[in-house]
Design a protein around this motif. Sequence first.
Motif, PDB file in Angstrom:
ATOM      1  N   GLY A 116       0.809  -1.214   0.000  1.00 45.23           N
ATOM      2  CA  GLY A 116       0.000   0.000   0.000  1.00 45.23           C
ATOM      3  C   GLY A 116       0.840   1.261   0.000  1.00 45.23           C
ATOM      4  O   GLY A 116       0.409   2.312  -0.472  1.00 45.23           O
ATOM      5  N   ARG A 117       2.040   1.155   0.531  1.00 42.90           N
ATOM      6  CA  ARG A 117       2.933   2.319   0.568  1.00 42.90           C
ATOM      7  C   ARG A 117       3.550   2.592  -0.801  1.00 42.90           C
ATOM      8  O   ARG A 117       3.837   3.734  -1.142  1.00 42.90           O
ATOM      9  CB  ARG A 117       4.027   2.063   1.612  1.00 42.90           C
ATOM     10  CG  ARG A 117       4.957   3.226   1.783  1.00 42.90           C
ATOM     11  CD  ARG A 117       6.011   2.906   2.840  1.00 42.90           C
ATOM     12  NE  ARG A 117       6.987   3.958   2.876  1.00 42.90           N
ATOM     13  CZ  ARG A 117       7.081   4.851   3.831  1.00 42.90           C
ATOM     14  NH1 ARG A 117       6.266   4.813   4.860  1.00 42.90           N
ATOM     15  NH2 ARG A 117       8.003   5.784   3.782  1.00 42.90           N
ATOM     16  N   LEU A 118       3.787   1.529  -1.565  1.00 47.89           N
ATOM     17  CA  LEU A 118       4.367   1.651  -2.906  1.00 47.89           C
ATOM     18  C   LEU A 118       3.483   0.915  -3.913  1.00 47.89           C
ATOM     19  O   LEU A 118       3.937   0.023  -4.629  1.00 47.89           O
ATOM     20  CB  LEU A 118       5.789   1.085  -2.926  1.00 47.89           C
ATOM     21  CG  LEU A 118       6.869   1.956  -2.305  1.00 47.89           C
ATOM     22  CD1 LEU A 118       8.166   1.184  -2.119  1.00 47.89           C
ATOM     23  CD2 LEU A 118       7.115   3.183  -3.157  1.00 47.89           C
ATOM     24  N   SER A 119       2.230   1.286  -3.975  1.00 47.15           N
ATOM     25  CA  SER A 119       1.276   0.556  -4.813  1.00 47.15           C
ATOM     26  C   SER A 119       1.628   0.613  -6.298  1.00 47.15           C
ATOM     27  O   SER A 119       1.496  -0.389  -7.011  1.00 47.15           O
ATOM     28  CB  SER A 119      -0.140   1.077  -4.583  1.00 47.15           C
ATOM     29  OG  SER A 119      -0.196   2.475  -4.812  1.00 47.15           O
ATOM     30  N   HIS A 120       2.098   1.735  -6.775  1.00 44.46           N
ATOM     31  CA  HIS A 120       2.463   1.852  -8.190  1.00 44.46           C
ATOM     32  C   HIS A 120       3.729   1.052  -8.488  1.00 44.46           C
ATOM     33  O   HIS A 120       3.844   0.445  -9.548  1.00 44.46           O
ATOM     34  CB  HIS A 120       2.637   3.316  -8.590  1.00 44.46           C
ATOM     35  CG  HIS A 120       1.360   4.083  -8.520  1.00 44.46           C
ATOM     36  ND1 HIS A 120       0.419   4.054  -9.513  1.00 44.46           N
ATOM     37  CD2 HIS A 120       0.847   4.878  -7.557  1.00 44.46           C
ATOM     38  CE1 HIS A 120      -0.614   4.800  -9.175  1.00 44.46           C
ATOM     39  NE2 HIS A 120      -0.377   5.318  -7.983  1.00 44.46           N
ATOM     40  N   PHE A 121       4.641   1.036  -7.558  1.00 41.64           N
ATOM     41  CA  PHE A 121       5.841   0.222  -7.731  1.00 41.64           C
ATOM     42  C   PHE A 121       5.457  -1.257  -7.748  1.00 41.64           C
ATOM     43  O   PHE A 121       5.985  -2.037  -8.541  1.00 41.64           O
ATOM     44  CB  PHE A 121       6.852   0.498  -6.610  1.00 41.64           C
ATOM     45  CG  PHE A 121       8.223  -0.049  -6.896  1.00 41.64           C
ATOM     46  CD1 PHE A 121       9.156   0.720  -7.543  1.00 41.64           C
ATOM     47  CD2 PHE A 121       8.560  -1.336  -6.529  1.00 41.64           C
ATOM     48  CE1 PHE A 121      10.423   0.213  -7.828  1.00 41.64           C
ATOM     49  CE2 PHE A 121       9.810  -1.851  -6.805  1.00 41.64           C
ATOM     50  CZ  PHE A 121      10.749  -1.068  -7.461  1.00 41.64           C
ATOM     51  N   ALA A 122       4.518  -1.640  -6.886  1.00 38.40           N
ATOM     52  CA  ALA A 122       4.051  -3.027  -6.851  1.00 38.40           C
ATOM     53  C   ALA A 122       3.419  -3.422  -8.190  1.00 38.40           C
ATOM     54  O   ALA A 122       3.581  -4.558  -8.645  1.00 38.40           O
ATOM     55  CB  ALA A 122       3.071  -3.226  -5.699  1.00 38.40           C
ATOM     56  N   MET A 123       2.711  -2.490  -8.835  1.00 32.98           N
ATOM     57  CA  MET A 123       2.130  -2.785 -10.151  1.00 32.98           C
ATOM     58  C   MET A 123       3.232  -3.005 -11.188  1.00 32.98           C
ATOM     59  O   MET A 123       3.111  -3.880 -12.049  1.00 32.98           O
ATOM     60  CB  MET A 123       1.192  -1.662 -10.587  1.00 32.98           C
ATOM     61  CG  MET A 123      -0.079  -1.623  -9.779  1.00 32.98           C
ATOM     62  SD  MET A 123      -1.368  -0.493 -10.365  1.00 32.98           S
ATOM     63  CE  MET A 123      -0.500   1.001 -10.734  1.00 32.98           C
ATOM     64  N   ALA A 124       4.305  -2.231 -11.106  1.00 29.67           N
ATOM     65  CA  ALA A 124       5.431  -2.437 -12.030  1.00 29.67           C
ATOM     66  C   ALA A 124       6.087  -3.789 -11.766  1.00 29.67           C
ATOM     67  O   ALA A 124       6.467  -4.494 -12.707  1.00 29.67           O
ATOM     68  CB  ALA A 124       6.449  -1.306 -11.883  1.00 29.67           C
ATOM     69  N   MET A 125       6.199  -4.160 -10.485  1.00 26.89           N
ATOM     70  CA  MET A 125       6.749  -5.479 -10.145  1.00 26.89           C
ATOM     71  C   MET A 125       5.873  -6.586 -10.719  1.00 26.89           C
ATOM     72  O   MET A 125       6.373  -7.574 -11.253  1.00 26.89           O
ATOM     73  CB  MET A 125       6.850  -5.637  -8.622  1.00 26.89           C
ATOM     74  CG  MET A 125       7.936  -4.802  -7.988  1.00 26.89           C
ATOM     75  SD  MET A 125       7.882  -4.851  -6.168  1.00 26.89           S
ATOM     76  CE  MET A 125       8.022  -6.586  -5.819  1.00 26.89           C
ATOM     77  N   ASP A 126       4.565  -6.404 -10.614  1.00 30.85           N
ATOM     78  CA  ASP A 126       3.634  -7.391 -11.150  1.00 30.85           C
ATOM     79  C   ASP A 126       3.778  -7.500 -12.662  1.00 30.85           C
ATOM     80  O   ASP A 126       3.819  -8.600 -13.216  1.00 30.85           O
ATOM     81  CB  ASP A 126       2.204  -7.011 -10.767  1.00 30.85           C
ATOM     82  CG  ASP A 126       1.195  -8.027 -11.234  1.00 30.85           C
ATOM     83  OD1 ASP A 126       1.372  -9.225 -10.920  1.00 30.85           O
ATOM     84  OD2 ASP A 126       0.231  -7.642 -11.914  1.00 30.85           O
ATOM     85  N   MET A 127       3.876  -6.362 -13.337  1.00 33.79           N
ATOM     86  CA  MET A 127       4.033  -6.368 -14.785  1.00 33.79           C
ATOM     87  C   MET A 127       5.316  -7.108 -15.179  1.00 33.79           C
ATOM     88  O   MET A 127       5.342  -7.842 -16.156  1.00 33.79           O
ATOM     89  CB  MET A 127       4.048  -4.944 -15.331  1.00 33.79           C
ATOM     90  CG  MET A 127       4.035  -4.877 -16.840  1.00 33.79           C
ATOM     91  SD  MET A 127       3.853  -3.203 -17.467  1.00 33.79           S
ATOM     92  CE  MET A 127       2.079  -3.070 -17.438  1.00 33.79           C
ATOM     93  N   ASN A 128       6.355  -6.940 -14.397  1.00 36.10           N
ATOM     94  CA  ASN A 128       7.620  -7.622 -14.660  1.00 36.10           C
ATOM     95  C   ASN A 128       7.479  -9.140 -14.514  1.00 36.10           C
ATOM     96  O   ASN A 128       8.123  -9.899 -15.233  1.00 36.10           O
ATOM     97  CB  ASN A 128       8.700  -7.102 -13.704  1.00 36.10           C
ATOM     98  CG  ASN A 128      10.028  -7.780 -13.908  1.00 36.10           C
ATOM     99  OD1 ASN A 128      10.563  -7.801 -15.007  1.00 36.10           O
ATOM    100  ND2 ASN A 128      10.565  -8.334 -12.847  1.00 36.10           N
ATOM    101  N   GLN A 129       6.658  -9.582 -13.585  1.00 40.32           N
ATOM    102  CA  GLN A 129       6.492 -11.013 -13.330  1.00 40.32           C
ATOM    103  C   GLN A 129       5.570 -11.699 -14.338  1.00 40.32           C
ATOM    104  O   GLN A 129       5.590 -12.916 -14.466  1.00 40.32           O
ATOM    105  CB  GLN A 129       5.937 -11.237 -11.919  1.00 40.32           C
ATOM    106  CG  GLN A 129       6.893 -10.858 -10.831  1.00 40.32           C
ATOM    107  CD  GLN A 129       8.145 -11.714 -10.840  1.00 40.32           C
ATOM    108  OE1 GLN A 129       8.071 -12.932 -10.972  1.00 40.32           O
ATOM    109  NE2 GLN A 129       9.297 -11.084 -10.727  1.00 40.32           N
TER     110      GLN A 129
END
Length: 125
Positions: free
Chosen positions: A50-63
């Motif tokens: 929740g603190r880095l939600s946009h970063f988490a979306m980029a991580m998801d896209m990478n996976q």
Amino acid sequence: DSHDGVYPSANSMAAWNLIQLYAFSGQSRFKERFDKLLNLFGAMAQARPGRLSHFAMAMDMNQQDLKVAVIGPGEWPNQFAKEQSKVFRPYLLWAKGGSGWPVTLGKENASAVYVCKSGQCLAPS
């Protein structure tokens, strides 16, 4: 910046853009820069997404199995893209043939749709 608010932090936007640049270009330098950001912020994003939600979306896209659909000229490829765009496909990016991205070069003349991953495109069937 290590916090996404209403707007993504600079690091989250950089991660998001780098993973998409890699998809469009296939150039490893973009993936390497993304991986550096992942090493810096990945653990924090996993611990508190929740603190880095946009970063988490980029991580998801990478996976995920991120692909680029390159649309050649003609009525049917454009109609196909229009219809496919109505469905939520977060791991599919669209580009016009010959639009300047490496994956689009040489695809501006054939009336076809190419599917590309990591800068490599399959021949249309």
